[in-house]
Design a protein around this motif. Sequence first.
Motif, short mmCIF file in Angstrom:
data_model
loop_
_atom_site.label_atom_id
_atom_site.label_comp_id
_atom_site.label_asym_id
_atom_site.label_seq_id
_atom_site.Cartn_x
_atom_site.Cartn_y
_atom_site.Cartn_z
N ARG A 45 -17.65 -16.06 -24.73
CA ARG A 45 -17.69 -17.41 -25.30
C ARG A 45 -18.58 -17.51 -26.53
O ARG A 45 -18.33 -18.31 -27.41
CB ARG A 45 -18.16 -18.40 -24.23
N LEU A 46 -19.66 -16.71 -26.57
CA LEU A 46 -20.61 -16.82 -27.67
C LEU A 46 -21.24 -15.46 -27.94
O LEU A 46 -21.67 -14.78 -27.01
CB LEU A 46 -21.71 -17.84 -27.31
N VAL A 47 -21.30 -15.09 -29.23
CA VAL A 47 -21.95 -13.84 -29.65
C VAL A 47 -23.11 -14.22 -30.57
O VAL A 47 -22.92 -14.89 -31.58
CB VAL A 47 -20.97 -12.91 -30.39
N ASP A 77 -18.64 -18.08 -42.31
CA ASP A 77 -17.81 -18.68 -41.27
C ASP A 77 -18.54 -18.76 -39.93
O ASP A 77 -17.92 -18.72 -38.86
CB ASP A 77 -16.48 -17.92 -41.10
N ALA A 78 -19.86 -18.87 -39.99
CA ALA A 78 -20.66 -18.94 -38.76
C ALA A 78 -20.46 -20.29 -38.08
O ALA A 78 -20.40 -21.33 -38.74
CB ALA A 78 -22.14 -18.74 -39.09
N ASP A 79 -20.37 -20.28 -36.76
CA ASP A 79 -20.27 -21.53 -36.01
C ASP A 79 -21.62 -22.21 -35.92
O ASP A 79 -21.72 -23.44 -35.99
CB ASP A 79 -19.72 -21.25 -34.61
N PHE A 80 -22.66 -21.40 -35.75
CA PHE A 80 -24.04 -21.89 -35.74
C PHE A 80 -24.89 -20.94 -36.57
O PHE A 80 -24.69 -19.73 -36.55
CB PHE A 80 -24.61 -21.94 -34.31
N TYR A 81 -25.86 -21.52 -37.30
CA TYR A 81 -26.79 -20.71 -38.09
C TYR A 81 -28.15 -21.38 -38.02
O TYR A 81 -28.27 -22.58 -38.27
CB TYR A 81 -26.32 -20.63 -39.56
N VAL A 82 -29.19 -20.60 -37.68
CA VAL A 82 -30.53 -21.17 -37.54
C VAL A 82 -31.52 -20.41 -38.42
O VAL A 82 -31.36 -19.22 -38.68
CB VAL A 82 -31.03 -21.12 -36.07
N CYS A 83 -32.53 -21.13 -38.89
CA CYS A 83 -33.66 -20.49 -39.56
C CYS A 83 -34.86 -21.42 -39.48
O CYS A 83 -34.74 -22.57 -39.05
CB CYS A 83 -33.33 -20.14 -41.01
N SER A 84 -36.00 -20.92 -39.87
CA SER A 84 -37.23 -21.70 -39.91
C SER A 84 -37.51 -22.06 -41.36
O SER A 84 -37.59 -21.17 -42.22
CB SER A 84 -38.40 -20.89 -39.34
N LEU A 85 -37.66 -23.34 -41.64
CA LEU A 85 -37.82 -23.76 -43.02
C LEU A 85 -39.13 -23.27 -43.63
O LEU A 85 -39.22 -23.09 -44.85
CB LEU A 85 -37.72 -25.28 -43.12
N TYR A 86 -40.14 -23.01 -42.80
CA TYR A 86 -41.37 -22.49 -43.38
C TYR A 86 -41.18 -21.08 -43.90
O TYR A 86 -41.94 -20.61 -44.76
CB TYR A 86 -42.52 -22.55 -42.36
N LYS A 87 -40.17 -20.38 -43.41
CA LYS A 87 -39.88 -19.04 -43.93
C LYS A 87 -39.31 -19.10 -45.34
O LYS A 87 -39.39 -18.12 -46.09
CB LYS A 87 -38.90 -18.32 -43.01
N ILE A 88 -38.72 -20.24 -45.69
CA ILE A 88 -38.18 -20.37 -47.05
C ILE A 88 -39.06 -21.33 -47.85
O ILE A 88 -38.58 -22.13 -48.63
CB ILE A 88 -36.70 -20.79 -47.05
N ALA A 93 -19.97 -11.76 -42.04
CA ALA A 93 -18.59 -12.22 -42.17
C ALA A 93 -17.63 -11.29 -41.42
O ALA A 93 -16.69 -11.76 -40.75
CB ALA A 93 -18.20 -12.30 -43.64
N GLN A 94 -17.87 -10.00 -41.50
CA GLN A 94 -17.01 -9.03 -40.79
C GLN A 94 -17.15 -9.19 -39.28
O GLN A 94 -16.16 -9.18 -38.53
CB GLN A 94 -17.39 -7.61 -41.21
N ILE A 95 -18.39 -9.35 -38.82
CA ILE A 95 -18.63 -9.54 -37.39
C ILE A 95 -17.98 -10.83 -36.90
O ILE A 95 -17.33 -10.87 -35.85
CB ILE A 95 -20.14 -9.56 -37.10
N THR A 96 -18.14 -11.88 -37.70
CA THR A 96 -17.59 -13.17 -37.32
C THR A 96 -16.07 -13.11 -37.16
O THR A 96 -15.51 -13.70 -36.23
CB THR A 96 -17.97 -14.24 -38.36
N ARG A 97 -15.40 -12.42 -38.08
CA ARG A 97 -13.94 -12.30 -37.97
C ARG A 97 -13.54 -11.65 -36.65
O ARG A 97 -12.61 -12.11 -35.97
CB ARG A 97 -13.38 -11.48 -39.14
N ARG A 98 -14.24 -10.60 -36.27
CA ARG A 98 -13.91 -9.92 -35.01
C ARG A 98 -14.14 -10.83 -33.81
O ARG A 98 -13.34 -10.86 -32.88
CB ARG A 98 -14.77 -8.65 -34.86
N VAL A 99 -15.25 -11.56 -33.84
CA VAL A 99 -15.58 -12.44 -32.73
C VAL A 99 -14.58 -13.59 -32.63
O VAL A 99 -14.10 -13.93 -31.53
CB VAL A 99 -17.01 -12.98 -32.87
N HIS A 100 -14.23 -14.18 -33.75
CA HIS A 100 -13.26 -15.28 -33.73
C HIS A 100 -11.88 -14.81 -33.27
O HIS A 100 -11.17 -15.54 -32.56
CB HIS A 100 -13.16 -15.90 -35.12
#
Length: 270
Positions: free
Chosen positions: A29-31, A79-90, A47-54
């Motif tokens: 269900r989720l990778v 094409d990520a369904d979810f993407y997370v990061c910490s804004l202090y890192k940027i 992007a390549q990983i996402t294509r395989r998972v989808h």
Amino acid sequence: MVVRTWEIDRNDFSLSLRQLDELLNEKTRLVCFSQCSNLLGRIEPVAQITRRVHEAGARVFVDGVAYAPHRRVDVRALDADFYVCSLYKIFGPHIGMLYGKREALLALGNINHEYLSGDALPYKLQPGGASYELAWGAAGIPEYFSGLETESGNDPFDLIARHEARLAAPLLEFLHAHSDVTLLGSANADIASRLPIVAFRHAKQSSASIAVALAERRVAVKHGHFHSRRLLEFLDIPPDDGVVRVSFAHYNTVEEVERLMSALVDIIGT
């Protein structure tokens, strides 16, 4: 729910696409994976990983915490369904960020007040009130990067990538050639495949002692597991002493790298 672990390839430190194919099945269900490990520095082909998972009928959750400070992130291209990061890192305030495709976010449960409807976005995903000051401070991030672009006349992330590669290349070469050093990840500073995150371990000196010796020479690095205990255990590295990690950013200078390497020569030799 069954959680299965997707392991890296011990030879090149990459996430094994062969193993991913073996793990995917009709129940997946989720990778979840990192676009770049905070120890290995390797950029994964999202992007390549996402294509395989989808194609397998599952969704993708990408951790971009270590990647986002160094390269431009285009979630639509990935094409990520979810993407997370910490804004202090940027270079913003200490607050987390979650991107999600609308249909994916609508499918998530409610972790806030029970009376909220399933389409109450983003309210249903906020268990408490966000700090107004931090949220407002996040607006300074695009302004900061736009300022870099204005000063240089180039895309700020192209500028960052080239500069950071110049910083990392001599250190990677030095560590790779050292007989007593184990370098995690590739020794190649190629901007397409590696970020300036350099982690290593010495065969005869503890990571802690090297970090302390560098601090005494006014060079700031850290040692330990960096919350990647399972990765170090997989690589047969004691996580408590862990590795020495040097993390460059675009504001570091060539002179600082030279000072670091001179200090390392004093501490571990050549």
